[in-house]
Write a protein that holds these residues in place. Structure first.
Motif, PDB file in Angstrom:
ATOM      1  N   LEU A 163       0.511  -1.470   0.247  1.00 25.63           N
ATOM      2  CA  LEU A 163       0.067  -0.048   0.451  1.00 25.63           C
ATOM      3  C   LEU A 163       0.625   1.234  -0.224  1.00 25.63           C
ATOM      4  CD1 LEU A 163      -2.844  -1.189   1.986  1.00 25.63           C
ATOM      5  CD2 LEU A 163      -3.088  -0.570   0.516  1.00 25.63           C
ATOM      6  N   TYR A 164       2.300   1.236   0.986  1.00 27.77           N
ATOM      7  CA  TYR A 164       3.146   2.761   1.268  1.00 27.77           C
ATOM      8  C   TYR A 164       3.438   2.766  -0.666  1.00 27.77           C
ATOM      9  CZ  TYR A 164       3.213   1.876   5.802  1.00 27.77           C
ATOM     10  OH  TYR A 164       2.962   1.431   7.483  1.00 27.77           O
ATOM     11  N   ARG A 165       4.155   1.390  -1.216  1.00 24.65           N
ATOM     12  CA  ARG A 165       4.749   1.413  -2.657  1.00 24.65           C
ATOM     13  C   ARG A 165       3.369   2.430  -3.308  1.00 24.65           C
ATOM     14  NH1 ARG A 165       9.602   1.774  -3.433  1.00 24.65           N
ATOM     15  NH2 ARG A 165       9.608   0.427  -5.163  1.00 24.65           N
ATOM     16  N   ARG A 166       2.064   1.391  -3.559  1.00 24.52           N
ATOM     17  CA  ARG A 166       1.087   1.997  -4.548  1.00 24.52           C
ATOM     18  C   ARG A 166       0.880   3.569  -4.921  1.00 24.52           C
ATOM     19  NH1 ARG A 166      -1.918  -1.118  -7.450  1.00 24.52           N
ATOM     20  NH2 ARG A 166      -3.418  -0.448  -6.664  1.00 24.52           N
ATOM     21  N   VAL A 183       4.208   5.658  -5.565  1.00 26.34           N
ATOM     22  CA  VAL A 183       3.120   6.039  -6.892  1.00 26.34           C
ATOM     23  C   VAL A 183       2.692   6.477  -8.053  1.00 26.34           C
ATOM     24  CG1 VAL A 183       4.920   3.351  -7.562  1.00 26.34           C
ATOM     25  CG2 VAL A 183       3.048   3.573  -7.929  1.00 26.34           C
ATOM     26  N   ARG A 184       1.752   7.081  -6.586  1.00 23.25           N
ATOM     27  CA  ARG A 184       0.470   7.995  -7.464  1.00 23.25           C
ATOM     28  C   ARG A 184       1.223   9.280  -7.408  1.00 23.25           C
ATOM     29  NH1 ARG A 184      -3.129   3.315  -4.645  1.00 23.25           N
ATOM     30  NH2 ARG A 184      -4.928   2.522  -6.118  1.00 23.25           N
ATOM     31  N   ILE A 185       1.074   9.445  -5.800  1.00 19.28           N
ATOM     32  CA  ILE A 185       1.970  10.634  -6.493  1.00 19.28           C
ATOM     33  C   ILE A 185       3.416  11.612  -6.752  1.00 19.28           C
ATOM     34  CG2 ILE A 185       3.076  12.241  -4.176  1.00 19.28           C
ATOM     35  CD1 ILE A 185       1.507  10.791  -1.927  1.00 19.28           C
ATOM     36  N   LEU A 219      -9.871   3.035   2.434  1.00 18.93           N
ATOM     37  CA  LEU A 219      -9.137   4.439   2.369  1.00 18.93           C
ATOM     38  C   LEU A 219      -9.547   5.432   1.454  1.00 18.93           C
ATOM     39  CD1 LEU A 219      -5.402   2.450   2.193  1.00 18.93           C
ATOM     40  CD2 LEU A 219      -6.066   3.001   4.248  1.00 18.93           C
ATOM     41  N   ASP A 220      -9.141   7.195   1.963  1.00 27.10           N
ATOM     42  CA  ASP A 220      -9.639   7.773   1.181  1.00 27.10           C
ATOM     43  C   ASP A 220      -8.168   7.713  -0.135  1.00 27.10           C
ATOM     44  OD1 ASP A 220     -10.168   9.797  -0.290  1.00 27.10           O
ATOM     45  OD2 ASP A 220     -10.209  11.389   1.885  1.00 27.10           O
ATOM     46  N   ILE A 221      -8.284   7.127  -1.099  1.00 28.55           N
ATOM     47  CA  ILE A 221      -6.608   7.274  -1.782  1.00 28.55           C
ATOM     48  C   ILE A 221      -6.684   8.611  -2.481  1.00 28.55           C
ATOM     49  CG2 ILE A 221      -5.844   6.461  -3.615  1.00 28.55           C
ATOM     50  CD1 ILE A 221      -5.317   4.554  -1.260  1.00 28.55           C
TER      51      ILE A 221
END
Length: 392
Positions: free
Chosen positions: A264-267, A270-272, A370-372
């Motif tokens: 989850l951290y890594r996903r 990469v989004r940010i 989560l509020d992605i």
């Protein structure tokens, strides 16, 4: 005339696009030498000539050019005039003898290259003539294999250049010919090497660092500033985005099962990073992943992480082991900085048994809690950016 003769290898194979690559290489050379008073940089036959001011320190020029991607090797040289139809080698012989008179050696060889085949003398003719002159002038022996000293001669249309050594360049492609990429840089050993490798393939690098702040100190940020400053010597300027990630991690810990935290951290990273990549007109993201090195770098987890990115994720170290990566980090100078102790965000809230074979359906189910979008916006809004230039 005092000058530098620059050679390149890969650029010579670019066919009709060769002119574009050569122009970019000249532009990059001009940029790194502009504060040293260098005015004339010229493209010759498959080489580049840089005319040096009389008082310029050779060591500074050498250090700068040794970091210009696209340069295979270069020589600090002197030039003498040359007549194609009626070549007179006396001035070349005299110059070569002067160039070696303060050098300590017992054996030598002459290596000549004839760039213009209209020259009536062949390369071997020149090697014999200059070699015989040096033998008589220095009373030293000729040795063709493994000599103490090699004198390099390059014969062009109107000039001959001579030098007593070649300096290795970094090779690769000129920075700027392959677009821009966003490099996720952690402050560890791997990610700076990954960025270096992409720069060597002609990419401009933008850097994104995720810090555990406000839950940890700025130690990792200080390291990353040093690393980006060092890597900026290989490109004209760099921008570093620092994203406070501690609060985002705390939100994940509160709402997600422990085994999925790392993925989850890594996903989210990469989004940010993808948002900054859009801002900087990048075409890809770069990570320091090495297959199987840690839990997030298993085949299954790599696939699940990449699914969250709208950009291709480039992994130049994917087939390298830790020893190979460490050796390259040592060679390019990032290793001593990378091993300084710090508090890395990746070590925060790390579960004892992270998932190594995460399924996409499972991670999507967890992300629904989560509020992605909000977490991505939080990371972007709180990010700080710094620009580095070389020369400073």
């Amino acid at each position: 005339m005092r000058c530098v003769i620059v050679h390149y290898h890969e650029l010579a194979l670019k066919g009709r696009n060769r002119n574009f690559f050569e122009q970019r290489l000249v532009l990059n050379i001009r940029y790194v030498l502009q504060d040293l008073g260098v005015k004339r940089i010229e493209r010759l036959r498959s080489r580049i000539r840089i005319l040096l001011p009389a008082q310029l320190d050779d060591q500074i020029v050498t250090e700068r050019l040794a970091r210009v991607f696209g340069i295979a090797n270069f020589s600090l040289a002197e030039s003498v005039p040359l007549d194609l139809a009626n070549p007179d080698l006396r001035e070349l012989m005299r110059g070569a003898a002067e160039a070696v008179q303060h050098r300590a050696f017992d054996t030598f060889r002459i290596t000549a290259k004839r760039a213009d085949k209209r020259l009536s003398l062949t390369s071997m003719d020149v090697e014999r003539a200059v070699g015989e002159h040096l033998r008589e002038a220095t009373n030293k022996k000729v040795r063709l294999i493994d000599p103490d000293l090699t004198v390099y001669i390059e014969l062009l249309s109107k000039e001959a250049f001579y030098s007593t050594g070649k300096i290795q360049g970094p090779g690769g492609m000129p920075v700027g010919v392959s677009g821009t990429v966003a490099c996720l840089i952690s402050g560890g050993i791997d990610s700076p090497v990954a960025a270096y490798r992409m720069m060597k393939r002609g990419c401009d690098a933008v850097f994104v660092h995720f810090t555990g702040r406000p839950l940890v100190s700025r130690a990792s940020e200080e390291k990353v500033h040093e690393l980006v400053k060092l890597l900026s010597a290989y490109q004209r300027h760099s921008r570093l985005y620092v994203v406070p990630f501690g609060e985002i991690q705390r939100e994940i810990v509160a709402r997600a099962p422990a085994p999925y935290r790392v993925v989850l951290y890594r996903r989210l990273m990469v989004r940010i990073a993808g948002e900054f990549a859009n801002r900087e007109h990048c075409w890809g993201l770069v990570t320091g992943d090495s297959l199987g090195q840690v839990a997030s770098q298993t085949p299954e987890n790599l696939c699940v992480i990449e699914e969250a990115s709208e950009f291709p994720i480039l992994r130049p170290l994917i087939g390298m082991d830790k020893l190979e990566i460490t050796e390259e980090a040592t060679r390019i100078g990032t290793f001593p900085i990378s091993i300084e102790p710090d508090q890395d965000c990746c070590s925060l809230f790390t579960p004892a048994h992270p998932s190594t074979k995460t399924r996409l359906d499972d991670i999507r189910k967890v992300e629904r809690a989560l509020d992605i979008g909000g977490l991505v916006k939080q990371g972007i809004d709180k990010a700080e950016n710094t620009t580095f230039t070389f020369p400073e």
